[in-house]
Design a protein around this motif. Structure first.
Motif, PDB file in Angstrom:
ATOM      1  N   SER A  31      45.257  42.038  46.752  1.00 11.20           N
ATOM      2  CA  SER A  31      44.576  43.307  46.540  1.00 11.20           C
ATOM      3  C   SER A  31      43.937  43.379  45.157  1.00 11.20           C
ATOM      4  O   SER A  31      44.184  42.553  44.282  1.00 11.20           O
ATOM      5  CB  SER A  31      45.554  44.468  46.708  1.00 11.20           C
ATOM      6  N   ALA A  32      43.111  44.423  44.990  1.00 10.53           N
ATOM      7  CA  ALA A  32      42.497  44.657  43.692  1.00 10.53           C
ATOM      8  C   ALA A  32      43.547  44.923  42.626  1.00 10.53           C
ATOM      9  O   ALA A  32      43.351  44.599  41.450  1.00 10.53           O
ATOM     10  CB  ALA A  32      41.531  45.839  43.799  1.00 10.53           C
ATOM     11  N   VAL A  33      44.675  45.507  43.036  1.00 12.21           N
ATOM     12  CA  VAL A  33      45.765  45.755  42.090  1.00 12.21           C
ATOM     13  C   VAL A  33      46.258  44.431  41.504  1.00 12.21           C
ATOM     14  O   VAL A  33      46.542  44.323  40.311  1.00 12.21           O
ATOM     15  CB  VAL A  33      46.921  46.503  42.774  1.00 12.21           C
TER      16      VAL A  33
ATOM     17  N   TYR B 124      42.378  53.753  45.286  1.00 14.02           N
ATOM     18  CA  TYR B 124      42.190  54.596  44.099  1.00 14.02           C
ATOM     19  C   TYR B 124      42.294  53.793  42.799  1.00 14.02           C
ATOM     20  O   TYR B 124      41.524  54.021  41.858  1.00 14.02           O
ATOM     21  CB  TYR B 124      43.223  55.721  44.085  1.00 14.02           C
ATOM     22  N   THR B 125      43.240  52.858  42.742  1.00 16.42           N
ATOM     23  CA  THR B 125      43.493  52.128  41.500  1.00 16.42           C
ATOM     24  C   THR B 125      42.267  51.371  40.994  1.00 16.42           C
ATOM     25  O   THR B 125      41.869  51.533  39.833  1.00 16.42           O
ATOM     26  CB  THR B 125      44.683  51.174  41.675  1.00 16.42           C
ATOM     27  N   PRO B 126      41.609  50.525  41.797  1.00 14.55           N
ATOM     28  CA  PRO B 126      40.415  49.848  41.268  1.00 14.55           C
ATOM     29  C   PRO B 126      39.274  50.816  40.974  1.00 14.55           C
ATOM     30  O   PRO B 126      38.495  50.595  40.055  1.00 14.55           O
ATOM     31  CB  PRO B 126      40.047  48.864  42.385  1.00 14.55           C
TER      32      PRO B 126
ATOM     33  N   SER C 292      44.663  52.160  29.273  1.00 16.84           N
ATOM     34  CA  SER C 292      45.690  51.578  30.131  1.00 16.84           C
ATOM     35  C   SER C 292      45.466  50.078  30.227  1.00 16.84           C
ATOM     36  O   SER C 292      44.311  49.605  30.198  1.00 16.84           O
ATOM     37  CB  SER C 292      45.636  52.198  31.529  1.00 16.84           C
ATOM     38  N   LYS C 293      46.559  49.330  30.351  1.00 16.98           N
ATOM     39  CA  LYS C 293      46.410  47.873  30.457  1.00 16.98           C
ATOM     40  C   LYS C 293      45.735  47.468  31.760  1.00 16.98           C
ATOM     41  O   LYS C 293      45.199  46.359  31.870  1.00 16.98           O
ATOM     42  CB  LYS C 293      47.771  47.182  30.326  1.00 16.98           C
ATOM     43  N   ASP C 294      45.733  48.357  32.770  1.00 13.82           N
ATOM     44  CA  ASP C 294      45.043  48.066  34.024  1.00 13.82           C
ATOM     45  C   ASP C 294      43.532  48.014  33.842  1.00 13.82           C
ATOM     46  O   ASP C 294      42.817  47.529  34.720  1.00 13.82           O
ATOM     47  CB  ASP C 294      45.398  49.123  35.081  1.00 13.82           C
TER      48      ASP C 294
ATOM     49  N   PHE D 239      36.180  44.675  44.421  1.00  8.60           N
ATOM     50  CA  PHE D 239      36.155  45.542  45.594  1.00  8.60           C
ATOM     51  C   PHE D 239      36.248  44.761  46.894  1.00  8.60           C
ATOM     52  O   PHE D 239      36.595  45.328  47.933  1.00  8.60           O
ATOM     53  CB  PHE D 239      34.917  46.435  45.551  1.00  8.60           C
ATOM     54  N   SER D 240      35.963  43.476  46.860  1.00  9.85           N
ATOM     55  CA  SER D 240      36.221  42.642  48.035  1.00  9.85           C
ATOM     56  C   SER D 240      37.713  42.623  48.338  1.00  9.85           C
ATOM     57  O   SER D 240      38.136  42.723  49.493  1.00  9.85           O
ATOM     58  CB  SER D 240      35.724  41.212  47.797  1.00  9.85           C
ATOM     59  N   ALA D 241      38.513  42.490  47.280  1.00  8.73           N
ATOM     60  CA  ALA D 241      39.960  42.512  47.459  1.00  8.73           C
ATOM     61  C   ALA D 241      40.419  43.851  48.013  1.00  8.73           C
ATOM     62  O   ALA D 241      41.275  43.927  48.894  1.00  8.73           O
ATOM     63  CB  ALA D 241      40.652  42.231  46.121  1.00  8.73           C
ATOM     64  N   SER D 242      39.841  44.922  47.502  1.00  8.00           N
ATOM     65  CA  SER D 242      40.207  46.252  47.975  1.00  8.00           C
ATOM     66  C   SER D 242      39.807  46.442  49.429  1.00  8.00           C
ATOM     67  O   SER D 242      40.577  46.943  50.252  1.00  8.00           O
ATOM     68  CB  SER D 242      39.545  47.319  47.100  1.00  8.00           C
TER      69      SER D 242
END
Length: 618
Positions: free
Chosen positions: A66-68, A147-149, A317-319, A345-348
């Motif tokens: 995932s994007a995470v 939401y995270t990415p 944030s480190k993200d 966003f491909s990962a998402s």
């Protein structure tokens, strides 16, 4: 933060990013209007059971890459070194066990949903409990995953937050609802290529900016970012070889062994052999993805050293570090920032589309079709509407996550990991322990979920209490400030003292400090242990009470292995032999040299379960 120093997307970056979304949507439209036009549940939910191992393996990898992970792993390596890289060791057993136990068992039972197994082995109540738990798990993760990415991208590129969320969610929902699993798998293949390309481009440019490979190596070595093998057996240490290499095995099993999103891909393959090969091929794909993410973290350190953008307050944030690094390093190369954002966003997209499809499948197969008689065309239409509905729920969950602060967001990610452990324990209870009954299964699952939330949320609150700080005095109102600080200090002291005293009195401090990598193992063992105890107390299942083909003969396999080790010539026996399963003798006709695992070393009956044929025609 000096906003004037930010470099935002150029027109070319926007074009590349838009092309990614359009390409993914085009693949969905292509499969919606070609072939069988997704007119049957077999085609819509299982890609007509015609997929080959290569696209399956890339889709299996992309589903949970995932994007995470893409923005989190480099930040982890930048901050703490390469110790996290040892999670790659967990991929070995984490994929070998599904390939040789879970995949053959599920494939030979001709399942449409992995939770059908729970009804075959236990009862309908256990099946419903497992299905509802999975839906809860994936719905939470969908909101977090999208939401995270979007939040990180909004913070460093100027993209409108809700515009990004809506664009991603709607495109993903449309191609999943229109093109079915075949569209999801082939878009996963396309998106995997984009992911690898984007990461590789950033690494190459970053290495050049840092002064070359030799300079990168010297900087990360001198900076202490090359970690050795940490054999500390303490389970409370966040990352060691044991937490990553052993605890990670259970996490991998919960993802690649019993998760519907992955099992559905195994079941869509042409043969069992293709399904097993796809599981084997996931291993190098995952290793490449892990290597790229870790190397990116090292390159980031070589460029910034100890002067982290977070410490310099360029980000909050480190993200956000990875995207800040991308925009900083690639600012003079128009198009490459857009390529990496497309990678992100491909990962998402791959993760969310897999969630939509698997949720639509279990809802239809486990909750609707067993109770409603309908034609296949109507079932297909309802499945498409379910995929569309879950897409809308995903957007709603993203809004809920938006209302939470960052610490709660991390808690939501932990919940996703915690729920996978009890589900893994439930399947292991049924597969490896013939004496387990349905009462033990339901009780064990409940105990595992209670343990998961107890340890996870308890550890989260324990860390929060230890990080409570007294605010500084307010010079504009000294009297009020002193009063507020005295009250806050007293309340904090009382809270911390009571919390510490309670935790130590109950012996919970060590449990709350448990590394998150052990959560899946702890919860799995809880389900199995409680399930076995309750089963023995309420009357264990007898051998003739276990449905044929639902239990893996551990004892028989161990005896066979010992015999082969003692008598090497025994491997040349006739392929026609009798095997014992559940106390009953059955004849298994094994063909010679067919090249298919289902015809060799068979431990399950090859005849499909008649009940499943009656339940669905897929």
């Amino acid at each position: 933060m000096d906003l004037s120093s930010h470099k935002y997307f150029t027109t070319l970056d926007y074009v590349i990013f838009a092309l990614l979304l359009m390409a993914s949507l085009s693949i969905g439209l292509y499969y919606a209007f070609t072939g069988g036009r997704q007119s049957t549940t077999r085609e819509f939910l299982f890609a007509d059971r015609s997929m080959k191992c290569l696209p399956l393996s890339l889709s299996l990898m992309a589903t949970f890459q995932s994007a995470v992970a893409i923005i989190g792993t480099p930040a982890e390596v930048y901050a703490n070194g390469t110790q996290y890289w040892f999670i790659g060791c967990a991929y070995i057993l984490g994929l070998l066990i599904p390939a040789h136990i879970f995949i053959p068992l599920f494939y030979r039972l001709h399942l449409n949903s992995v939770y059908q197994y729970l009804e075959l082995r236990f009862s309908k109540a256990v099946r419903i409990c497992g299905t509802v738990t999975f839906i809860f798990q994936m719905v939470i993760y969908m909101g977090v995953g999208i939401y995270t990415p979007a939040l990180a991208l909004h913070s460093v590129t100027g993209f409108h937050l809700w515009g990004t969320i809506l664009a991603t969610g709607l495109v993903c929902t449309l191609y999943t609802a229109l093109g079915g699993l075949k569209a999801v798998i082939w878009t996963d293949v396309f998106q995997t290529v984009v992911m690898f390309t984007g990461q590789l481009a950033v690494i190459i440019v970053g290495v050049q900016q840092a002064g070359g490979l030799s300079e990168v190596w010297i900087k990360v070595r001198d900076g202490g970012r090359i970690s050795g093998i940490d054999l500390n057996p303490d389970p409370t240490v966040r990352h060691t070889f044991w937490t990553l290499g052993v605890g990670g095995v259970f996490l991998m099993l919960s993802l690649y062994g019993v998760n519907q999103a992955q099992v559905q891909r195994y079941l869509s393959s042409r043969t069992e052999r293709e399904a097993v090969l796809s599981c084997y091929m996931v291993f190098p794909c995952l290793q490449v993805a892990l290597m790229l993410s870790c190397v990116m973290g090292l390159v980031m350190y070589a460029c910034y050293g100890d002067r982290s953008p977070l410490d310099q307050q360029y980000i909050t944030s480190k993200d956000q570090m990875v995207l800040y690094f991308v925009m900083d390093m690639l600012q003079d190369l128009p198009g490459l920032p857009g390529l990496f954002v497309a990678c992100l966003f491909s990962a998402s997209l791959s993760t969310i589309s897999s969630a939509f499809n698997s949720l639509a499948t279990v809802t239809m197969v486990d909750l609707i079709k067993p109770h409603c008689s309908m034609t296949d065309a109507r079932a297909t239409l309802i499945s498409k509407m379910l995929a569309l509905s879950y897409g809308i729920i995903c957007l709603a969950m993203a809004y809920v996550v938006h209302l939470m602060n960052s610490s709660v967001l991390q808690a939501a990610l932990s919940i996703f990991g915690m729920v996978g452990g009890p589900l893994l324990g439930l399947f292991c209870l049924g597969i490896f322990f013939p004496c387990a009954n349905s009462i033990g299964a339901v009780t064990g699952l409940a105990a595992g979920l209670i343990m998961a939330f107890w340890v996870g949320i308890g550890g989260f609150l324990d860390r929060m209490s230890s990080s409570v700080k007294v605010p500084p005095l307010n010079s504009t109102n000294t009297t009020t400030a002193v009063s507020d600080n005295i009250t806050m200090t007293a309340a904090t002291a009382i809270f911390e003292a009571a919390n510490e005293k309670t935790s130590r009195a109950l012996g919970l401090h060590g449990l709350y400090s448990l590394s998150y990598m052990w959560y899946s193992a702890l919860n799995s063992f809880t389900v199995v242990l409680i399930g076995l105890i309750i089963s023995l107390m309420t009357g264990p299942t007898k051998g003739n009470g276990v449905a044929s083909g639902t239990v893996y003969p551990v004892v028989g396999k161990a005896q066979s292995l010992l015999q082969k080790l003692q008598k090497p010539s025994s491997c040349c026996r006739s392929p026609h032999e009798n095997k014992i399963d559940g106390g009953k003798e059955m004849n298994v006709n094994v063909k010679e040299d067919t090249g298919t695992p289902e015809d060799r070393e068979t431990f399950l009956p090859l005849n499909p379960v008649s009940y499943l044929e009656q339940e669905t025609s897929v």
